[in-house]
Design an enzyme around this catalytic site. Structure first.
Site, PDB file in Angstrom:
ATOM      1  N   TYR A 131     -50.396 -10.466  -1.483  1.00 40.07           N
ATOM      2  CA  TYR A 131     -49.214 -10.984  -0.823  1.00 40.07           C
ATOM      3  C   TYR A 131     -48.096 -10.868  -2.070  1.00 40.07           C
ATOM      4  CZ  TYR A 131     -52.053 -13.337   2.876  1.00 40.07           C
ATOM      5  OH  TYR A 131     -53.047 -13.452   4.020  1.00 40.07           O
ATOM      6  N   LYS A 183     -64.480  -9.802  -3.559  1.00 38.18           N
ATOM      7  CA  LYS A 183     -64.956  -8.413  -2.639  1.00 38.18           C
ATOM      8  C   LYS A 183     -65.042  -7.606  -3.739  1.00 38.18           C
ATOM      9  CE  LYS A 183     -66.003  -6.366   1.263  1.00 38.18           C
ATOM     10  NZ  LYS A 183     -66.719  -6.719   2.080  1.00 38.18           N
ATOM     11  N   ASP A 215     -67.121 -11.725   2.919  1.00 42.27           N
ATOM     12  CA  ASP A 215     -67.549 -11.773   4.405  1.00 42.27           C
ATOM     13  C   ASP A 215     -68.923 -12.400   4.480  1.00 42.27           C
ATOM     14  OD1 ASP A 215     -67.939  -9.731   2.603  1.00 42.27           O
ATOM     15  OD2 ASP A 215     -68.726  -8.079   4.056  1.00 42.27           O
ATOM     16  N   ASP A 239     -56.313 -17.622   2.127  1.00 44.88           N
ATOM     17  CA  ASP A 239     -55.381 -17.926   3.201  1.00 44.88           C
ATOM     18  C   ASP A 239     -56.281 -17.839   4.700  1.00 44.88           C
ATOM     19  OD1 ASP A 239     -53.089 -18.215   4.771  1.00 44.88           O
ATOM     20  OD2 ASP A 239     -52.542 -16.240   4.774  1.00 44.88           O
TER      21      ASP A 239
END
Ligand code: NAD
Length: 344
Positions: A131, A183, A215, A239
């Site tokens: 972002y 991740k 995940d 988010d």
């Protein structure tokens, strides 16, 4: 921030777009009932600042100046066009005031679809990652949008600060576990750096720390939410997960947030402008009221912050006065009046 003569807290107020003005009015009613004095500096941002002719600026200088001065803002949601159009004002505010920590506590108020004891704090890095806004199209042949590239920017300092913020929050709020969500198996550098620094910071605290791949975290949150306490993660993962967690307590209408920065702090609901119900008096103002409670605590008014939070909870749970999103019939203002009565 307390003025010695008037004892009024100077706070910038951004009512925002869509349902923003309605939930802001409702929240002001409750804040009035606390008996505290506020010197509200009402400013514009987002579509409201553009004006009907769409000629203004989405983040005008007076708004930035006001927040710079008050160091504290209560903010309604702001419209951001999808795809093209102007850049997100929320992202610009986060970068302008280095609002690096996004704190999103989510707690069950009324049981929702079998979830009856959700109590999770999500700490999201707010200024870096994907972002950061570093993206562009690459033209190939006649197609100017043939390729899109976006850079995820993560610094060691940024990772350090956000993980430290999460552990400090855990320490000061008697929380027992911090989960680092990442991740790093695939994004070996941008997520790897977060994990590397996270592990390092964790060693300074006598608080349990575990790690989870994003995940898996999404699945575990749905299947075993009781195993989470404080979660800390990078911008985009945070988010997405924060909306997921809000879904475990009945939706966005109940999810507050604080954007804590180095030079200012901004308090706002997690939800957006809800254009589908704007202007109809249907919006649930609880999330902004709970954000205002976080603001009061930030200003040092711990007891009154708790009182506002408990009044919101009791109005929903005990008085069963609820807006449509929670299956009730109350309008935004009817709900606000009931909460204000409990706060008085
Ligand atoms: P949204 O949160 O506005 O709405 C999602 C759904 O939740 C809608 O059905 C809406 O009616 C409902 N909802 C949201 N808040 C509610 C409330 N207080 N009471 C009852 N129901 C509520 O998300 P969206 O539709 O994806 O986004 C709309 C706009 O808001 C977009 O322009 C987006 O960029 C913006 N947005 C702003 C912020 C912010 O300013 N912090 C955050 C998210 C989205």
């Amino acid at each position: 921030m307390r003025h010695s003569i008037t004892h009024a807290y100077s706070v910038t107020l951004l009512p925002g777009d869509g349902i923003g003005p309605e939930i802001t009015d409702a929240t002001l009613l409750v804040l009035e009932a606390t008996g505290l004095s506020f010197a509200w500096d009402v400013q514009k941002a987002g579509a409201a600042a553009l004006g009907i002719e769409r000629r203004g600026e989405v983040l005008p200088d007076p708004t930035i100046e006001s927040i710079r001065l008050t160091k504290c803002a209560l903010k309604g949601p702001l419209e951001t066009p999808v795809g093209g159009g102007y850049r997100s004002v929320n992202v610009a505010l986060r970068q302008e005031f280095q609002l690096y920590a996004n704190l999103r506590p989510v707690r069950t108020i009324i049981p929702f679809r079998g979830y009856d004891a959700i109590d999770i704090v999500l700490v999201r890095e707010n200024t870096q990652g994907l972002y950061a806004g570093v993206e562009h199209f690459v033209q190939v042949g006649g197609d100017p949008h043939a390729v899109a590239e976006s850079a995820a920017i993560v610094t060691r300092e940024g990772c350090h600060d956000i993980v430290r913020f999460a552990f400090d929050h855990a320490l000061h709020h008697s929380r027992s576990k911090v989960t680092l969500v990442h991740k790093a198996n695939i994004l070996k550098m941008v997520s790897g750096l977060f994990l590397e620094e996270g592990r390092r910071v964790a060693r300074d605290y006598d608080i349990e720390c575990n790690e989870m791949i994003i995940d898996n975290a999404a699945m575990q949150l749905v299947m075993k939410p009781e195993t989470f306490d404080v979660i800390v993660t990078t911008n985009m993962f945070g988010d997405i997960l924060s909306d997921l967690i809000a879904g475990l307590i009945g939706g966005l209408g109940l999810a507050p947030s604080a954007n804590i920065g180095r030079t200012a702090s901004i308090f706002e609901a997690v939800h957006g402008t809800a254009p589908d119900i704007a202007g109809q008096g249907k919006a649930n103002p609880s999330a902004l009221m709970l954000s205002a409670a976080m603001m009061l605590e930030h200003l040092g008014e711990m007891d009154i912050g708790t009182k506002v939070r408990e009044a919101v909870v009791a109005t929903i749970r005990d008085d069963q006065i609820r807006t449509g999103d929670l299956g009730g019939k109350a309008t935004t203002m009817e709900f606000a009046k009931a909460v204000a009565e409990r706060v008085k």
